[in-house]
Design a protein around this motif. Sequence first.
Motif, PDB file in Angstrom:
ATOM      1  N   ARG A   1      36.842   3.564  -2.193  1.00  0.00           N
ATOM      2  CA  ARG A   1      37.479   3.840  -3.376  1.00  0.00           C
ATOM      3  C   ARG A   1      39.121   3.607  -3.362  1.00  0.00           C
ATOM      4  N   PHE A   2      39.656   4.056  -2.366  1.00  0.00           N
ATOM      5  CA  PHE A   2      40.987   3.664  -2.466  1.00  0.00           C
ATOM      6  C   PHE A   2      41.898   2.793  -1.427  1.00  0.00           C
ATOM      7  N   GLY A   3      40.726   2.035  -0.903  1.00  0.00           N
ATOM      8  CA  GLY A   3      41.204   0.704  -0.182  1.00  0.00           C
ATOM      9  C   GLY A   3      42.228   1.412   0.953  1.00  0.00           C
ATOM     10  N   ALA A   4      41.677   2.523   1.513  1.00  0.00           N
ATOM     11  CA  ALA A   4      42.605   2.998   2.631  1.00  0.00           C
ATOM     12  C   ALA A   4      41.741   3.406   3.953  1.00  0.00           C
ATOM     13  N   GLY A   5      42.243   4.230   4.765  1.00  0.00           N
ATOM     14  CA  GLY A   5      41.275   4.568   5.901  1.00  0.00           C
ATOM     15  C   GLY A   5      42.248   4.201   7.291  1.00  0.00           C
ATOM     16  N   SER A   6      41.904   4.317   8.328  1.00  0.00           N
ATOM     17  CA  SER A   6      42.712   4.301   9.555  1.00  0.00           C
ATOM     18  C   SER A   6      42.953   2.838   9.936  1.00  0.00           C
ATOM     19  N   ALA A   7      44.430   2.742  10.462  1.00  0.00           N
ATOM     20  CA  ALA A   7      44.862   1.131  10.710  1.00  0.00           C
ATOM     21  C   ALA A   7      44.234   0.963  12.080  1.00  0.00           C
ATOM     22  N   GLN A   8      43.770  -0.292  11.887  1.00  0.00           N
ATOM     23  CA  GLN A   8      43.020  -0.969  13.028  1.00  0.00           C
ATOM     24  C   GLN A   8      44.300  -1.658  14.076  1.00  0.00           C
ATOM     25  N   LEU A   9      45.291  -2.122  13.152  1.00  0.00           N
ATOM     26  CA  LEU A   9      46.178  -3.105  13.804  1.00  0.00           C
ATOM     27  C   LEU A   9      47.630  -2.375  13.873  1.00  0.00           C
ATOM     28  N   LEU A  10      48.439  -2.406  15.002  1.00  0.00           N
ATOM     29  CA  LEU A  10      49.743  -2.130  14.925  1.00  0.00           C
ATOM     30  C   LEU A  10      50.627  -3.048  15.321  1.00  0.00           C
ATOM     31  N   LEU A  11      51.742  -3.111  14.600  1.00  0.00           N
ATOM     32  CA  LEU A  11      52.827  -4.035  14.825  1.00  0.00           C
ATOM     33  C   LEU A  11      54.067  -3.229  15.015  1.00  0.00           C
ATOM     34  N   VAL A  12      54.756  -3.784  15.967  1.00  0.00           N
ATOM     35  CA  VAL A  12      56.007  -3.349  16.622  1.00  0.00           C
ATOM     36  C   VAL A  12      56.970  -4.369  16.396  1.00  0.00           C
ATOM     37  N   ALA A  13      57.762  -4.123  15.158  1.00  0.00           N
ATOM     38  CA  ALA A  13      58.762  -4.900  14.603  1.00  0.00           C
ATOM     39  C   ALA A  13      60.275  -4.601  15.131  1.00  0.00           C
ATOM     40  N   ARG A  14      60.778  -5.338  16.341  1.00  0.00           N
ATOM     41  CA  ARG A  14      62.039  -4.920  16.852  1.00  0.00           C
ATOM     42  C   ARG A  14      63.167  -5.704  16.061  1.00  0.00           C
ATOM     43  N   ALA A  15      64.312  -5.098  15.766  1.00  0.00           N
ATOM     44  CA  ALA A  15      65.313  -5.705  14.761  1.00  0.00           C
ATOM     45  C   ALA A  15      66.597  -5.762  15.526  1.00  0.00           C
TER      46      ALA A  15
ATOM     47  N   ALA B   1      44.470 -14.031  12.171  1.00  0.00           N
ATOM     48  CA  ALA B   1      45.418 -14.671  11.309  1.00  0.00           C
ATOM     49  C   ALA B   1      46.655 -14.136  11.292  1.00  0.00           C
ATOM     50  N   ILE B   2      46.637 -12.630  11.577  1.00  0.00           N
ATOM     51  CA  ILE B   2      48.000 -12.033  11.176  1.00  0.00           C
ATOM     52  C   ILE B   2      48.843 -12.334  12.629  1.00  0.00           C
ATOM     53  N   VAL B   3      48.254 -11.977  13.900  1.00  0.00           N
ATOM     54  CA  VAL B   3      48.680 -12.358  15.090  1.00  0.00           C
ATOM     55  C   VAL B   3      49.424 -13.748  15.038  1.00  0.00           C
ATOM     56  N   ASP B   4      48.648 -14.838  14.635  1.00  0.00           N
ATOM     57  CA  ASP B   4      49.167 -16.244  14.478  1.00  0.00           C
ATOM     58  C   ASP B   4      50.515 -16.419  13.444  1.00  0.00           C
ATOM     59  N   GLN B   5      50.410 -15.907  12.704  1.00  0.00           N
ATOM     60  CA  GLN B   5      51.451 -15.880  11.401  1.00  0.00           C
ATOM     61  C   GLN B   5      52.561 -15.091  11.792  1.00  0.00           C
ATOM     62  N   PHE B   6      52.211 -13.654  12.376  1.00  0.00           N
ATOM     63  CA  PHE B   6      53.578 -12.844  12.242  1.00  0.00           C
ATOM     64  C   PHE B   6      53.944 -12.559  13.804  1.00  0.00           C
ATOM     65  N   THR B   7      53.380 -12.730  14.789  1.00  0.00           N
ATOM     66  CA  THR B   7      53.810 -12.179  16.087  1.00  0.00           C
ATOM     67  C   THR B   7      54.646 -13.051  16.640  1.00  0.00           C
ATOM     68  N   GLY B   8      55.797 -12.856  17.410  1.00  0.00           N
ATOM     69  CA  GLY B   8      56.729 -13.525  18.089  1.00  0.00           C
ATOM     70  C   GLY B   8      57.908 -13.498  17.359  1.00  0.00           C
ATOM     71  N   ARG B   9      58.675 -14.469  17.282  1.00  0.00           N
ATOM     72  CA  ARG B   9      60.046 -14.453  16.147  1.00  0.00           C
ATOM     73  C   ARG B   9      59.620 -14.491  14.776  1.00  0.00           C
ATOM     74  N   HIS B  10      59.863 -13.680  13.828  1.00  0.00           N
ATOM     75  CA  HIS B  10      59.449 -13.745  12.452  1.00  0.00           C
ATOM     76  C   HIS B  10      60.556 -13.128  11.589  1.00  0.00           C
ATOM     77  N   GLY B  11      61.488 -13.996  11.251  1.00  0.00           N
ATOM     78  CA  GLY B  11      62.640 -13.902  10.282  1.00  0.00           C
ATOM     79  C   GLY B  11      63.760 -13.191  11.310  1.00  0.00           C
ATOM     80  N   VAL B  12      64.161 -12.128  11.127  1.00  0.00           N
ATOM     81  CA  VAL B  12      65.093 -11.209  12.053  1.00  0.00           C
ATOM     82  C   VAL B  12      64.280 -10.243  12.864  1.00  0.00           C
ATOM     83  N   PHE B  13      63.056 -10.337  12.995  1.00  0.00           N
ATOM     84  CA  PHE B  13      62.267  -9.497  13.924  1.00  0.00           C
ATOM     85  C   PHE B  13      61.491 -10.145  14.779  1.00  0.00           C
ATOM     86  N   THR B  14      61.480  -9.390  15.960  1.00  0.00           N
ATOM     87  CA  THR B  14      60.604  -9.952  17.126  1.00  0.00           C
ATOM     88  C   THR B  14      59.525  -8.830  17.179  1.00  0.00           C
TER      89      THR B  14
END
Length: 683
Positions: A27-41, A108-121
């Motif tokens: 109903r709410f499109g919520a629930g526990s998160a299965q993916l955790l991203l650590v964005a270091r600035a 798909a998310i790991v391929d697109q976002f992990t590593g260097r992404h903009g100002v974040f690692t």
Amino acid sequence: MTDRLSSGGYEDSAAESTRAERVLAERFGAGSAQLLLVARAPAPVTDPSIVAAGRHLGAELNRVPGVTYAQSVWNTSDIRLKSSDGRAALIRVRLDGDNRQVARHYDAIVDQFTGRHGVFTISATGTVVAQREVAVDVRHDLVRSEALAVPLVAVVLVWVFGSLVAAAVPLVVGAFGLAATTAVLAALTRVTEVSFFALNITTALGFALAVDYSLILVSRFRQELAAGHAVPAALEVTVATAGRTVAYSAATVLLSVSGLALFPMGFFRSLCWAALSVVVFAAGAALTVVPALLSLLGHGIDRGRLRTSGRSAVRGGRSAGECWAALARWVIGRPGPVLLAATSVLLVLAAPALGVRFGGTPYDWWTAPQAQWRMSTEQIQAQFPLAGGATPRVVLPDTPPPQARAYTAELSRLPGVLAVGGPGGVYRAGHLQRSYGEIGRADARGTWVAVVTPFASSTEQARHLVQQLRAHPAPGPVLVGGDTAALIDGEDAVGGMLGPVALVIVCATGAVLWAFTGSVVLPLKALVMNSLSFVAAFGVAVWVFQNGHLAGLVGASARDSLDMRLPALLACIAFGIGMDYELWLVSRVAETYWQTGETRASVVAGLRDAGPLISASALILLIVTGALATAQVPGIKLMGFTFAAALVIDLMLVRGLVMPAFMAVAGRWNWWPRRLDRYGGAP
């Protein structure tokens, strides 16, 4: 097959926490998160430029197909998502779909976002990583245990029989059982969810039982040939005695393992169906393939003899048999003190089980210590010390936001609550605070809110708070979910079923033992002592794995708590296997008693005849289960250790001391109300 095995199935589908997660997702499109991203600035996450970049990153993530939400310190007011040094942010991402779809979205998310992404690692972890590593670790441990067990079992069988051909028969049947087990699991994965751990447990169980059942058939056949019987007559007696014992033994294991189906979790049910199939194949192979091979081989069963004396551990075997007989005579000479002393030792070994503590997530016990998920989790806990706090999710399915606001404010006043985030903002100590975004969500009919706490999920404070949330008056129906709620519900589901499951197993196996022995006294004694033997083995496991005593010797480390599923799983399997030796020994004693009518002499003769076979069988089972104790996965290691401990305790205390002492004390009452038919199923 391994690609279709499941790493889930730990939840009770009827539990409140599971229903809460279901409503959150549907109903709410919520629930526990299965993916955790650590964005270091490169600067503090509160720096305006980093805030702008962080909000842009969150918007990008939320546009990715399959992403339900991406929460961070930049779009919520949850300060726990900011690292202790202020230069990193934790982003929680909820993904849509079943396990396979979630895995694809993760890639798909790991391929697109992990590593260097903009100002974040950016680095990634989460339960998706844990599930994948569970699959890899289970396969690795399976190869390791089989590579250790199969050659050692072959060596033991050659030593037991003193003949290459005789030793080959149980190995052939064991290989058949192993292949059939894998085929059954592959078929089951196409119609139901099957846990990864079914692979290790059932293959070990199938191989051990197939070898075990074949062992007693081959040994009895060789004894009948040595007694001068022709091959057809020897085979007839073998099937009528040892075959009957195998059939009853398989029945007790089947009934014991079937108790797993009563637990309301897919994890237990998948193990139950797999184990039932394994036992049927092992017994079926022993009762069909072995007699066929024995008929074909005849006296050729002793070809490839390695002992010129003609004596082996189970054929003739006078030295081993006389050791057992001498032990029986010593016990019978002082049955009362021996029975009291052995029972006291069992109670002492069982005592640590009274202090067992349950808790933690399934992945704490089912991933290897060196797993990437475990190391990433430890790093996140170090960088985000508050992020590990329990966050119960309170779902109000029939309460729209206007009516939920006062209730949300009330929850924020409860002791131990840092804040409560809902669709209208964040409340602290009853007051609405300015928020950068929304944590909870709502639709036209209902609402859900997140309760932020400083407590770890498995602590008593977190448990008490969940109980308070469930008891607090609400404006409508309420469901409380989250890790702590799931832990409580899981323990209640398992704990609530332990009594009924134990009752069913005890009654069913007791009935089988009565049918086998024709006695009421012996089944009652067997049920009590077998239960005490398992509790003693589990007590030793608690002493080692939870309390940390001698843990280094088995490659383990002390833990604060045990997975609540382990004792239930261990009990159902170990209880059935433990009945094997009871049947073997009682049948031998009964066969002599039928001929002589003298209990004490029958006990000595029974131990002389069955003792060497029990020793050999215990050694084989000890090798197979002990191989599991070399696993890297802590849960599998604990199971292998507990099975091995149960075998040692059963052989040394129960069969060697308690059994002859009790039968000596009971005398003719052992056979009340009637005696057995001839042969009595002796192996």
